[in-house]
Scaffold this active site. Structure first.
Site, PDB file in Angstrom:
ATOM      1  N   GLY A 238       0.774  -1.238   0.000  1.00 21.56           N
ATOM      2  CA  GLY A 238       0.000   0.000   0.000  1.00 21.56           C
ATOM      3  C   GLY A 238       0.801   1.280   0.000  1.00 21.56           C
ATOM      4  O   GLY A 238       0.231   2.370  -0.112  1.00 21.56           O
ATOM      5  N   PRO A 273       4.767  -4.981  -0.710  1.00 28.11           N
ATOM      6  CA  PRO A 273       4.580  -3.823  -1.589  1.00 28.11           C
ATOM      7  C   PRO A 273       4.581  -4.221  -3.064  1.00 28.11           C
ATOM      8  O   PRO A 273       5.252  -5.171  -3.456  1.00 28.11           O
ATOM      9  CB  PRO A 273       5.825  -2.968  -1.285  1.00 28.11           C
ATOM     10  CG  PRO A 273       6.882  -3.964  -0.933  1.00 28.11           C
ATOM     11  CD  PRO A 273       6.161  -5.092  -0.223  1.00 28.11           C
ATOM     12  N   GLY A 274       3.812  -3.504  -3.836  1.00 31.57           N
ATOM     13  CA  GLY A 274       3.841  -3.680  -5.288  1.00 31.57           C
ATOM     14  C   GLY A 274       4.246  -2.371  -5.946  1.00 31.57           C
ATOM     15  O   GLY A 274       5.349  -2.213  -6.464  1.00 31.57           O
ATOM     16  N   ARG A 275       3.346  -1.399  -5.839  1.00 34.36           N
ATOM     17  CA  ARG A 275       3.549  -0.107  -6.497  1.00 34.36           C
ATOM     18  C   ARG A 275       4.878   0.556  -6.123  1.00 34.36           C
ATOM     19  O   ARG A 275       5.563   1.096  -6.980  1.00 34.36           O
ATOM     20  CB  ARG A 275       2.391   0.827  -6.113  1.00 34.36           C
ATOM     21  CG  ARG A 275       2.342   2.109  -6.930  1.00 34.36           C
ATOM     22  CD  ARG A 275       1.303   3.087  -6.362  1.00 34.36           C
ATOM     23  NE  ARG A 275       0.072   2.490  -5.957  1.00 34.36           N
ATOM     24  CZ  ARG A 275      -1.041   2.445  -6.695  1.00 34.36           C
ATOM     25  NH1 ARG A 275      -1.070   2.991  -7.881  1.00 34.36           N
ATOM     26  NH2 ARG A 275      -2.124   1.856  -6.231  1.00 34.36           N
ATOM     27  N   ARG A 311      -5.648   3.150 -15.913  1.00 36.48           N
ATOM     28  CA  ARG A 311      -5.772   3.895 -14.664  1.00 36.48           C
ATOM     29  C   ARG A 311      -6.451   5.262 -14.818  1.00 36.48           C
ATOM     30  O   ARG A 311      -7.287   5.613 -13.992  1.00 36.48           O
ATOM     31  CB  ARG A 311      -4.404   4.044 -13.979  1.00 36.48           C
ATOM     32  CG  ARG A 311      -3.717   2.692 -13.702  1.00 36.48           C
ATOM     33  CD  ARG A 311      -2.500   2.800 -12.797  1.00 36.48           C
ATOM     34  NE  ARG A 311      -2.899   3.087 -11.439  1.00 36.48           N
ATOM     35  CZ  ARG A 311      -2.790   4.261 -10.864  1.00 36.48           C
ATOM     36  NH1 ARG A 311      -2.230   5.272 -11.504  1.00 36.48           N
ATOM     37  NH2 ARG A 311      -3.232   4.436  -9.641  1.00 36.48           N
ATOM     38  N   TYR A 315      -9.715   5.295 -12.570  1.00 39.15           N
ATOM     39  CA  TYR A 315      -9.599   5.997 -11.281  1.00 39.15           C
ATOM     40  C   TYR A 315      -9.429   7.501 -11.463  1.00 39.15           C
ATOM     41  O   TYR A 315      -9.118   8.195 -10.505  1.00 39.15           O
ATOM     42  CB  TYR A 315      -8.377   5.529 -10.495  1.00 39.15           C
ATOM     43  CG  TYR A 315      -8.167   4.043 -10.409  1.00 39.15           C
ATOM     44  CD1 TYR A 315      -9.060   3.231  -9.724  1.00 39.15           C
ATOM     45  CD2 TYR A 315      -7.045   3.448 -10.993  1.00 39.15           C
ATOM     46  CE1 TYR A 315      -8.828   1.860  -9.630  1.00 39.15           C
ATOM     47  CE2 TYR A 315      -6.821   2.092 -10.894  1.00 39.15           C
ATOM     48  CZ  TYR A 315      -7.721   1.304 -10.212  1.00 39.15           C
ATOM     49  OH  TYR A 315      -7.493  -0.044 -10.114  1.00 39.15           O
ATOM     50  N   CYS A 343     -12.785   3.587 -29.022  1.00 39.67           N
ATOM     51  CA  CYS A 343     -14.078   4.253 -29.193  1.00 39.67           C
ATOM     52  C   CYS A 343     -14.843   4.358 -27.876  1.00 39.67           C
ATOM     53  O   CYS A 343     -15.861   3.691 -27.678  1.00 39.67           O
ATOM     54  CB  CYS A 343     -14.895   3.510 -30.232  1.00 39.67           C
ATOM     55  SG  CYS A 343     -14.015   3.481 -31.781  1.00 39.67           S
ATOM     56  N   GLU A 344     -14.326   5.134 -26.971  1.00 40.58           N
ATOM     57  CA  GLU A 344     -14.957   5.402 -25.675  1.00 40.58           C
ATOM     58  C   GLU A 344     -14.557   6.813 -25.286  1.00 40.58           C
ATOM     59  O   GLU A 344     -13.389   7.197 -25.442  1.00 40.58           O
ATOM     60  CB  GLU A 344     -14.390   4.480 -24.575  1.00 40.58           C
ATOM     61  CG  GLU A 344     -14.626   3.012 -24.741  1.00 40.58           C
ATOM     62  CD  GLU A 344     -15.992   2.561 -24.258  1.00 40.58           C
ATOM     63  OE1 GLU A 344     -16.691   3.339 -23.576  1.00 40.58           O
ATOM     64  OE2 GLU A 344     -16.362   1.426 -24.592  1.00 40.58           O
ATOM     65  N   TYR A 371       0.472  -1.634 -12.097  1.00 44.32           N
ATOM     66  CA  TYR A 371      -0.959  -1.628 -12.442  1.00 44.32           C
ATOM     67  C   TYR A 371      -1.194  -0.981 -13.803  1.00 44.32           C
ATOM     68  O   TYR A 371      -2.159  -0.244 -14.006  1.00 44.32           O
ATOM     69  CB  TYR A 371      -1.781  -0.936 -11.348  1.00 44.32           C
ATOM     70  CG  TYR A 371      -1.542  -1.550  -9.988  1.00 44.32           C
ATOM     71  CD1 TYR A 371      -1.943  -2.860  -9.734  1.00 44.32           C
ATOM     72  CD2 TYR A 371      -0.871  -0.861  -8.989  1.00 44.32           C
ATOM     73  CE1 TYR A 371      -1.684  -3.460  -8.516  1.00 44.32           C
ATOM     74  CE2 TYR A 371      -0.609  -1.455  -7.758  1.00 44.32           C
ATOM     75  CZ  TYR A 371      -1.021  -2.746  -7.532  1.00 44.32           C
ATOM     76  OH  TYR A 371      -0.768  -3.336  -6.318  1.00 44.32           O
TER      77      TYR A 371
HETATM   78  N1  LLP Z   1      -1.150  -6.975  -0.636  1.00 43.61           N
HETATM   79  C1  LLP Z   1      -2.449  -7.164  -0.922  1.00 43.61           C
HETATM   80  C2  LLP Z   1      -3.202  -8.161  -0.163  1.00 43.61           C
HETATM   81  C3  LLP Z   1      -3.070  -6.387  -1.936  1.00 43.61           C
HETATM   82  O1  LLP Z   1      -4.343  -6.564  -2.198  1.00 43.61           O
HETATM   83  C4  LLP Z   1      -2.309  -5.444  -2.672  1.00 43.61           C
HETATM   84  C5  LLP Z   1      -2.906  -4.629  -3.731  1.00 43.61           C
HETATM   85  C6  LLP Z   1      -0.943  -5.314  -2.338  1.00 43.61           C
HETATM   86  C7  LLP Z   1      -0.403  -6.093  -1.314  1.00 43.61           C
HETATM   87  C8  LLP Z   1      -0.040  -4.349  -3.053  1.00 43.61           C
HETATM   88  O2  LLP Z   1      -0.421  -3.044  -2.880  1.00 43.61           O
HETATM   89  P1  LLP Z   1       0.551  -1.848  -3.333  1.00 43.61           P
HETATM   90  O3  LLP Z   1       1.779  -1.927  -2.515  1.00 43.61           O
HETATM   91  O4  LLP Z   1       0.844  -2.049  -4.773  1.00 43.61           O
HETATM   92  O5  LLP Z   1      -0.257  -0.649  -3.081  1.00 43.61           O
HETATM   93  N2  LLP Z   1      -5.085  -1.209  -9.558  1.00 43.61           N
HETATM   94  C9  LLP Z   1      -4.960  -0.235  -8.502  1.00 43.61           C
HETATM   95  C10 LLP Z   1      -4.272  -0.807  -7.283  1.00 43.61           C
HETATM   96  C11 LLP Z   1      -4.928  -2.070  -6.748  1.00 43.61           C
HETATM   97  C12 LLP Z   1      -4.214  -2.655  -5.539  1.00 43.61           C
HETATM   98  C13 LLP Z   1      -4.757  -3.984  -5.159  1.00 43.61           C
HETATM   99  N3  LLP Z   1      -4.130  -4.638  -4.036  1.00 43.61           N
HETATM  100  C14 LLP Z   1      -4.232   0.981  -9.062  1.00 43.61           C
HETATM  101  O6  LLP Z   1      -3.924   1.015 -10.250  1.00 43.61           O
HETATM  102  O7  LLP Z   1      -4.019   1.963  -8.349  1.00 43.61           O
END
Ligand code: LLP
Length: 415
Positions: A238, A273-275, A311, A315, A343-344, A371
């Site tokens: 997150g 973490p992902g993002r 995105r 969003y 076409c949107e 993402y």
């Molecule tokens: N752990 C769990 C259980 C999650 O559901 C997620 C993301 C993460 C970790 C990683 O979160 P991050 O560190 O990346 O914030 N598509 C959306 C974001 C969806 C996130 C879903 N869950 C966007 O483009 O902003």
């Protein structure tokens, strides 16, 4: 490191982006290896000296080259499907460092994860607990499990990506957690090893994470008192990045509150973490097809679209737009909406940006490492973009551009 201008031209590490466009075409995702590694190291350094595991959230960017890079750095992986597990394995990741999250794991997915020897299944309901118990029994093993508990903390982010609120579909209610843990402990085929949570994504202040960690630690302590000690505490992902004018503090500051909440405890700390690992390490390279002056607005119609980068449409997300070649001063900037060929009306990538650009020019949509490609589609029968990983002077094609024939290869016409 990452992306920067040199003499008016935008580079990915030491490779000019116009060269990448020439070699691989557009639209094209471009990732920087150095930037991914730098982002990973920020976590590794903040966690140094504590027993901790960084489980990269595969959903943010699941290209095999990205996963392989992170596996080599020692990362574990947070997955949400059998597909992501297969990707981790194909990239050389260690299944014993895999956490399986998600509200809707199928029986086949649970079986696959158990057979692969995943570190932990994060359960999100009583019904799922029963299913995992039964499948583990059939396989003659004990399933390592945690519950994803909803800490009911407001992450103050976009409602579509807030996940730890009371009304959220994710996790089990805080009030139900203790009962579920007791029940799980009594089941022969489950081995209760941890607790998890995830409050949302693109969080730009440390407080919600620290608060969630404190609540989860308090619960872990209650469970330990009740004779149910846990091996790990997973505080989710997150951590937000700067897309526009957000000012998230350094990763170490985000983790400081979490580390504080866990001070003196022996459980392994897991973060997923992902993002924050890949977001800033990627961009979407696109070419302007047409400049189109409209009655009320000026448009730059580019060759990337909402099917490539969803995105903005989904969003209302803001991605910075940079010209690959900086315009000369006084070369007629205008305010444009950057739109794609789909076409949107929601097919915009950026709105009201001041730019000097015209047909044939290259633009970069920044912070598109997370993402982005993973949320792409083939809407309007558009082949998915190519992906390139830059490492110093080398640009590696890590996913070929799809061909039109591939788009209908699985289809058939009844006789
Ligand atoms: N752990 C769990 C259980 C999650 O559901 C997620 C993301 C993460 C970790 C990683 O979160 P991050 O560190 O990346 O914030 N598509 C959306 C974001 C969806 C996130 C879903 N869950 C966007 O483009 O902003």
């Amino acid at each position: 490191m990452g992306f920067a201008y040199r003499d008016g031209a935008l580079y990915a590490e030491s490779v000019p982006l116009d060269e990448i466009a020439r070699r691989f075409g557009t639209p094209c995702y471009v990732y920087s290896r150095a930037a991914i590694e730098r982002n990973y190291r920020a976590f590794a350094e903040a966690l140094a000296g504590r027993n901790a595991l960084l489980a990269y959230s595969v959903k943010a960017n699941s290209n095999l080259a990205v996963l392989a890079l992170l596996a080599r750095l020692g990362a574990g992986f947070d997955i949400v499907s059998a597909g992501e597990l297969e990707r981790v394995r194909a990239a050389g990741g260690d299944p014993r460092k895999v956490l399986f999250s998600g509200v809707g794991k199928s029986a086949a997915e649970i079986r696959l994860a158990l057979e692969a020897g995943a570190l932990c299944l994060n359960l999100e309901s009583a019904a799922e607990m029963e299913r995992v118990d039964a499948i583990a029994g059939q396989l003659g093993r004990r399933a390592p499990i945690a519950f994803r508990v909803n800490p009911e903390v407001d992450p103050q982010t976009h409602p579509y990506i807030a996940t730890g609120l009371r009304q959220s579909k994710f996790g089990v209610a805080f009030a139900d957690a203790e009962r579920l843990y007791r029940e799980a402990a009594g089941r022969p085929n489950l081995e209760v090893i941890g607790i998890g949570c995830h409050v949302g994504s693109q969080i730009v202040e440390p407080a919600p994470l620290a608060e969630a960690a404190a609540r989860i630690v308090a619960l872990a302590e209650r469970l330990a008192q009740a004779g149910l000690p846990l091996k790990h505490i997973d505080i989710g992902g997150g951590i937000g990045i700067r897309y526009r004018n957000e000012a998230p503090p350094p990763v170490a500051d985000f983790l400081a509150g979490v580390l504080d909440a866990l001070r003196g405890r022996s459980e392994t700390l897991i973060v997923d973490p992902g993002r924050a690992i890949v977001g800033s390490a990627g961009l979407l390279l696109t070419r302007v097809e047409y400049a189109k002056p409209g009655a009320a607005k000026n448009f730059l119609v580019v060759d990337a679209a909402m099917n490539d980068l969803l995105r903005p449409a989904l969003y209302d997300a803001w991605h910075e737009v940079l010209p690959v070649r900086r315009a000369e001063p006084g070369s007629g900037e205008r305010v444009y909406d950057i739109v794609g060929p789909v076409c949107e009306s929601a097919d915009f990538l950026a709105r009201e940006r001041q730019l000097a650009a015209g047909s044939g020019d290259l633009l970069a949509l920044m912070c598109a490492g997370a993402y982005a490609m993973v949320m792409s589609s083939n809407y309007n029968s558009r082949p998915r973009a190519a992906e390139v990983l830059v490492d110093g002077r080398d640009a590696h094609l890590v996913r070929r551009r799809e061909t039109t024939a591939q788009l209908y290869a699985l289809e058939s016409i009844p006789k």
